[in-house]
Design a protein around this motif. Structure first.
Motif, PDB file in Angstrom:
ATOM      1  N   PHE A 156      -9.910   2.469 -12.894  1.00 41.32           N
ATOM      2  CA  PHE A 156      -9.928   2.492 -14.355  1.00 41.32           C
ATOM      3  C   PHE A 156      -8.723   3.276 -14.864  1.00 41.32           C
ATOM      4  CE2 PHE A 156     -12.802   3.542 -18.222  1.00 41.32           C
ATOM      5  CZ  PHE A 156     -12.424   2.389 -18.854  1.00 41.32           C
ATOM      6  N   ILE A 157      -8.920   4.215 -15.783  1.00 39.04           N
ATOM      7  CA  ILE A 157      -7.769   4.915 -16.360  1.00 39.04           C
ATOM      8  C   ILE A 157      -7.322   6.102 -15.505  1.00 39.04           C
ATOM      9  CG2 ILE A 157      -8.120   4.178 -18.738  1.00 39.04           C
ATOM     10  CD1 ILE A 157      -9.578   6.872 -19.204  1.00 39.04           C
ATOM     11  N   PHE A 158      -7.861   6.230 -14.288  1.00 37.72           N
ATOM     12  CA  PHE A 158      -7.452   7.356 -13.435  1.00 37.72           C
ATOM     13  C   PHE A 158      -5.975   7.241 -13.065  1.00 37.72           C
ATOM     14  CE2 PHE A 158      -6.642   9.481  -9.454  1.00 37.72           C
ATOM     15  CZ  PHE A 158      -7.151  10.736  -9.705  1.00 37.72           C
ATOM     16  N   GLU A 161       1.153   3.272 -17.276  1.00 41.41           N
ATOM     17  CA  GLU A 161       1.542   3.875 -18.554  1.00 41.41           C
ATOM     18  C   GLU A 161       0.413   4.827 -18.920  1.00 41.41           C
ATOM     19  OE1 GLU A 161       2.258   0.982 -21.631  1.00 41.41           O
ATOM     20  OE2 GLU A 161       1.965   2.472 -23.205  1.00 41.41           O
ATOM     21  N   PHE A 162       0.726   6.081 -19.151  1.00 43.79           N
ATOM     22  CA  PHE A 162      -0.335   7.052 -19.407  1.00 43.79           C
ATOM     23  C   PHE A 162       0.212   8.191 -20.251  1.00 43.79           C
ATOM     24  CE2 PHE A 162       1.384  10.006 -16.258  1.00 43.79           C
ATOM     25  CZ  PHE A 162       2.098   9.149 -15.438  1.00 43.79           C
ATOM     26  N   GLU A 163      -0.691   9.036 -20.711  1.00 40.96           N
ATOM     27  CA  GLU A 163      -0.261  10.151 -21.549  1.00 40.96           C
ATOM     28  C   GLU A 163      -0.413  11.472 -20.819  1.00 40.96           C
ATOM     29  OE1 GLU A 163      -0.629  10.347 -26.222  1.00 40.96           O
ATOM     30  OE2 GLU A 163      -2.239   9.179 -25.349  1.00 40.96           O
ATOM     31  N   GLN A 164       0.608  12.288 -20.930  1.00 43.67           N
ATOM     32  CA  GLN A 164       0.557  13.607 -20.293  1.00 43.67           C
ATOM     33  C   GLN A 164       0.506  14.706 -21.336  1.00 43.67           C
ATOM     34  OE1 GLN A 164       4.079  13.299 -17.655  1.00 43.67           O
ATOM     35  NE2 GLN A 164       2.600  13.643 -16.004  1.00 43.67           N
ATOM     36  N   MET A 165      -0.040  15.833 -20.920  1.00 47.50           N
ATOM     37  CA  MET A 165      -0.057  17.030 -21.767  1.00 47.50           C
ATOM     38  C   MET A 165       0.561  18.121 -20.897  1.00 47.50           C
ATOM     39  SD  MET A 165      -3.951  16.665 -23.297  1.00 47.50           S
ATOM     40  CE  MET A 165      -4.858  16.932 -21.778  1.00 47.50           C
ATOM     41  N   GLU A 183      -7.347  14.901  -8.467  1.00 46.79           N
ATOM     42  CA  GLU A 183      -6.565  15.766  -9.366  1.00 46.79           C
ATOM     43  C   GLU A 183      -6.750  15.421 -10.837  1.00 46.79           C
ATOM     44  OE1 GLU A 183      -2.381  15.898  -8.430  1.00 46.79           O
ATOM     45  OE2 GLU A 183      -1.858  16.427 -10.497  1.00 46.79           O
ATOM     46  N   LEU A 184      -6.995  16.474 -11.602  1.00 47.79           N
ATOM     47  CA  LEU A 184      -7.030  16.347 -13.059  1.00 47.79           C
ATOM     48  C   LEU A 184      -5.730  16.863 -13.644  1.00 47.79           C
ATOM     49  CD1 LEU A 184     -10.245  17.906 -14.630  1.00 47.79           C
ATOM     50  CD2 LEU A 184      -9.389  15.595 -14.911  1.00 47.79           C
ATOM     51  N   GLU A 185      -5.267  17.942 -13.024  1.00 48.36           N
ATOM     52  CA  GLU A 185      -4.118  18.666 -13.569  1.00 48.36           C
ATOM     53  C   GLU A 185      -3.454  19.454 -12.455  1.00 48.36           C
ATOM     54  OE1 GLU A 185      -4.973  20.867 -17.093  1.00 48.36           O
ATOM     55  OE2 GLU A 185      -3.274  22.238 -16.823  1.00 48.36           O
ATOM     56  N   GLY A 186      -2.136  19.586 -12.511  1.00 45.69           N
ATOM     57  CA  GLY A 186      -1.441  20.418 -11.529  1.00 45.69           C
ATOM     58  C   GLY A 186      -0.810  21.611 -12.229  1.00 45.69           C
ATOM     59  N   ILE A 187      -0.918  22.779 -11.611  1.00 46.31           N
ATOM     60  CA  ILE A 187      -0.238  23.961 -12.151  1.00 46.31           C
ATOM     61  C   ILE A 187       0.800  24.380 -11.114  1.00 46.31           C
ATOM     62  CG2 ILE A 187      -0.476  26.368 -12.903  1.00 46.31           C
ATOM     63  CD1 ILE A 187      -3.541  24.439 -13.137  1.00 46.31           C
ATOM     64  N   PHE A 223       5.624   6.972 -17.813  1.00 45.66           N
ATOM     65  CA  PHE A 223       5.539   5.670 -17.143  1.00 45.66           C
ATOM     66  C   PHE A 223       5.881   5.831 -15.669  1.00 45.66           C
ATOM     67  CE2 PHE A 223       6.557   5.266 -21.544  1.00 45.66           C
ATOM     68  CZ  PHE A 223       5.813   4.188 -21.991  1.00 45.66           C
ATOM     69  N   ARG A 224       5.038   5.298 -14.813  1.00 44.09           N
ATOM     70  CA  ARG A 224       5.332   5.322 -13.383  1.00 44.09           C
ATOM     71  C   ARG A 224       4.944   3.981 -12.791  1.00 44.09           C
ATOM     72  NH1 ARG A 224       3.092  11.365 -11.585  1.00 44.09           N
ATOM     73  NH2 ARG A 224       4.287  12.458 -13.205  1.00 44.09           N
ATOM     74  N   ASN A 225       5.860   3.418 -12.039  1.00 43.92           N
ATOM     75  CA  ASN A 225       5.577   2.129 -11.421  1.00 43.92           C
ATOM     76  C   ASN A 225       4.777   2.362 -10.138  1.00 43.92           C
ATOM     77  OD1 ASN A 225       5.523  -0.569 -11.037  1.00 43.92           O
ATOM     78  ND2 ASN A 225       7.701  -0.808 -10.620  1.00 43.92           N
ATOM     79  N   GLU A 226       3.552   2.857 -10.316  1.00 42.61           N
ATOM     80  CA  GLU A 226       2.698   3.213  -9.183  1.00 42.61           C
ATOM     81  C   GLU A 226       2.537   2.012  -8.248  1.00 42.61           C
ATOM     82  OE1 GLU A 226       1.396   6.180  -8.696  1.00 42.61           O
ATOM     83  OE2 GLU A 226       1.224   7.188 -10.641  1.00 42.61           O
ATOM     84  N   ILE A 227       2.550   2.270  -6.952  1.00 37.94           N
ATOM     85  CA  ILE A 227       2.402   1.177  -5.981  1.00 37.94           C
ATOM     86  C   ILE A 227       1.012   0.564  -6.092  1.00 37.94           C
ATOM     87  CG2 ILE A 227       2.319   0.613  -3.504  1.00 37.94           C
ATOM     88  CD1 ILE A 227       4.401   2.882  -3.128  1.00 37.94           C
ATOM     89  N   PHE A 270       0.834  -1.202   0.000  1.00 40.02           N
ATOM     90  CA  PHE A 270       0.000   0.000   0.000  1.00 40.02           C
ATOM     91  C   PHE A 270       0.867   1.249   0.000  1.00 40.02           C
ATOM     92  CE2 PHE A 270      -1.869  -3.344   2.638  1.00 40.02           C
ATOM     93  CZ  PHE A 270      -3.027  -3.612   1.917  1.00 40.02           C
ATOM     94  N   ARG A 271       0.261   2.337  -0.507  1.00 43.90           N
ATOM     95  CA  ARG A 271       0.934   3.630  -0.384  1.00 43.90           C
ATOM     96  C   ARG A 271       0.609   4.170   0.994  1.00 43.90           C
ATOM     97  NH1 ARG A 271       0.468   7.911  -5.288  1.00 43.90           N
ATOM     98  NH2 ARG A 271       0.755   9.456  -3.666  1.00 43.90           N
ATOM     99  N   ALA A 272       1.648   4.473   1.764  1.00 43.01           N
ATOM    100  CA  ALA A 272       1.432   4.885   3.159  1.00 43.01           C
ATOM    101  C   ALA A 272       0.540   6.126   3.242  1.00 43.01           C
ATOM    102  CB  ALA A 272       2.768   5.146   3.830  1.00 43.01           C
ATOM    103  N   ALA A 307       0.402  20.889 -15.939  1.00 40.66           N
ATOM    104  CA  ALA A 307       0.663  19.484 -16.298  1.00 40.66           C
ATOM    105  C   ALA A 307      -0.622  18.683 -16.155  1.00 40.66           C
ATOM    106  CB  ALA A 307       1.742  18.899 -15.398  1.00 40.66           C
ATOM    107  N   ALA A 308      -1.128  18.220 -17.304  1.00 39.57           N
ATOM    108  CA  ALA A 308      -2.409  17.508 -17.292  1.00 39.57           C
ATOM    109  C   ALA A 308      -2.222  16.078 -17.768  1.00 39.57           C
ATOM    110  CB  ALA A 308      -3.395  18.228 -18.201  1.00 39.57           C
ATOM    111  N   GLY A 309      -3.193  15.235 -17.495  1.00 42.00           N
ATOM    112  CA  GLY A 309      -3.173  13.864 -17.984  1.00 42.00           C
ATOM    113  C   GLY A 309      -4.244  13.698 -19.052  1.00 42.00           C
ATOM    114  N   ALA A 310      -3.836  13.164 -20.213  1.00 46.66           N
ATOM    115  CA  ALA A 310      -4.815  12.997 -21.296  1.00 46.66           C
ATOM    116  C   ALA A 310      -5.842  11.923 -20.935  1.00 46.66           C
ATOM    117  CB  ALA A 310      -4.105  12.633 -22.594  1.00 46.66           C
TER     118      ALA A 310
END
Ligand code: ATP
Length: 458
Positions: A202-204, A208-212, A278-282, A193-197, A107-109, A320-323
């Motif tokens: 779903f696609i949240f 492997e994901f796409e960033q904008m 989060e959808l996007e971080g500025i 690509f992030r080796n998320e814990i 788990f993520r602490a 920084a957003a995620g497609a």
């Protein structure tokens, strides 16, 4: 807005309903499904490709086509390993990881409150009688690989965990060849690509994901102003594309959440079925990135103003957003069900510019010359707008299919068409049908596509 702000989650639709629609209509499939799935990656089918393509297209439009101070970049996924030393990712791109020695899950602490332990009845990790949690340790999220045929320490490389660093290392190239001066931006869309814990929802959150991402280089004294400006611009982008303002909010990070380089970060959050997320971080990144890369590479990464003789390292404001996440938000916000003439219909009320298909051309019946005529109409439209021809099954069934993929307009060729060359034009949301001459159809659709649009769910 305040009414929604009080809510904890979007209760109009469940994530399961979104997943089911995406599978049923060929938007998105779990990847490697025939092998039992990988669990952390997804494959986009025909309509999913078109929808995400439109999301990315609208981002390019806002960043490039409608402005003259931003240029595009497509940098490599595999970069020199020193990039990740300089950026701080090698040492610091980690999440706190906790193991449960009893159920063997990880788990993520910092996300324990959203997790469930492996024992039944499922509880939060640490709350069950058998839970045996370890201390948290740091886990680096970068995927490691090797470049070239020899697998040793010298050949280690990483799949990029964000697209931003590819922009910083090209700062000098762009400055020279695009003839820009601050404030100017470099925009990029691409896979990260992030080796998320833990992945999920779903696609949240996938591995492997796409960033904008866009890095906006500004004179140091102006960073705070541009940071505020970009928060507003990015929020407007989502609402102009139909997300309901009450389902969006801006959340400034607390001081203890800020990255070491950031003097300000705000997340644009959407009210998903899993809650505000989060959808996007500025971020106002200061001059951290350019200074780091200058130090590690030995290259001067600064701006020299020939007129004023001024030399400085620009500061950076980054939206920084995620497609994929944006695509999910558009799907959730669009999903609707209603009863029409005693029958339930599911409809995706997508902004017409995001809809995978803009117009469906349907012969009322498969006889009396209607299919041929409808095919002719379709051929005349397809060069102007994304169109689809469908003659299989009852007209009601074909409309339901188009409603579920979010097609805003339907054209039906019927008996009257054969006499006077007019068709019915059906609106997905209002269900209004009007008669339009075939000759004026393409213009009518082009004009409708340009109109501002608001979700009828507001
Ligand atoms: P989170 O807190 O959700 O892990 P983050 O703050 O690490 O995200 P950023 O590094 O700011 O995310 O990345 C910018 C955007 O990229 C995010 O707002 C999100 O839209 C997208 N993104 C990041 N990680 C993922 C992921 N694992 N799957 C899908 N999209 C992602």
């Amino acid at each position: 807005m305040s009414e929604t702000a009080d809510r904890e989650r979007n209760e109009e639709v469940t994530m399961d309903e979104i997943v089911a629609l995406c599978k049923r209509r060929g938007f998105i499939f779990p990847s490697s499904e025939i092998y039992g799935g990988l669990g952390s990656t997804y494959d986009y089918g025909h309509y999913g490709v078109l929808l995400k393509q439109n999301v990315k297209g609208e981002w390019w439009r806002a960043m490039l086509q409608e402005r003259d101070d931003i240029v595009a970049l497509d940098s490599a996924i595999l970069q020199h390993p020193r990039v990740w030393e300089a950026s701080g990712h090698l040492a610091g791109f980690t999440d706190p990881l906790i193991d449960c020695k009893s159920c063997k899950l990880r788990f993520r602490a910092d996300h324990l409150e959203d997790a469930s332990c492996g024992h039944k009845p499922s509880k939060r990790p640490g709350e069950g009688p058998d839970c045996e949690l370890t201390e948290a340790r740091r886990f680096n999220l970068m995927f490691e690989t090797h470049v070239g045929p020899v697998q040793d320490d010298a050949s280690v490389a990483y799949l990029r965990p964000e697209t931003a660093q590819g922009i910083f290392i090209n700062f000098k190239n762009v400055l020279q060849f695009a003839r820009r001066k601050p404030p100017f931006g470099i925009a990029q869309i691409g896979k990260s690509f992030r080796n998320e814990i833990t992945t999920g929802n779903f696609i949240f959150r996938t591995r492997e994901f796409e960033q904008m991402e866009m890095e906006y280089f500004v004179p140091p004294g102006e960073a705070a102003r541009f940071y505020e400006e970009w928060i507003g611009l990015r929020l407007d982008w989502y609402t102009a594309l139909g997300l309901r303002p009450g389902f969006l909010r801006v959340r400034p990070h607390d001081a203890d959440e800020l990255s070491h380089y950031s003097s300000g970060t705000s997340d644009i959050e959407y009210l998903f079925p899993i809650g505000w997320s989060e959808l996007e971080g500025i971020a106002n990144r200061g001059d951290f990135d350019l200074r780091q890369h200058a130090e590690y590479s030995g290259e001067k990464l600064e701006y020299f103003d020939q007129q004023s003789g001024e030399r400085y390292v620009p500061h950076v404001v980054e939206p920084a957003a995620g497609a994929d996440r944006a695509t999910l938000a558009f799907l959730v916000d669009a999903y609707d069900t209603e009863e029409v003439e005693g029958r339930q219909r599911t409809v995706l009320r997508l902004h017409p510019r995001l809809a995978p298909i803009k117009v469906a051309v349907l012969p009322l019946v498969s006889k009396e010359g209607m299919p041929e005529k409808a095919r002719e109409v379709f051929e005349s439209l397809r060069h102007r707008v994304w169109a689809e021809y469908d003659e299989g099954g009852s007209i009601g069934k074909r409309y339901r299919r188009q409603d579920e993929i979010g097609t805003p307009w339907g054209v039906t060729v019927d008996g009257q068409t054969m006499e006077d060359d007019t068709v019915t034009l059906r609106d997905r949301d209002s269900l209004e049908q009007i008669r339009v001459p075939i000759a004026g159809l393409a213009e009518e659709l082009a004009e409708r596509l340009e109109r501002p649009w608001q979700s009828p769910k507001r």
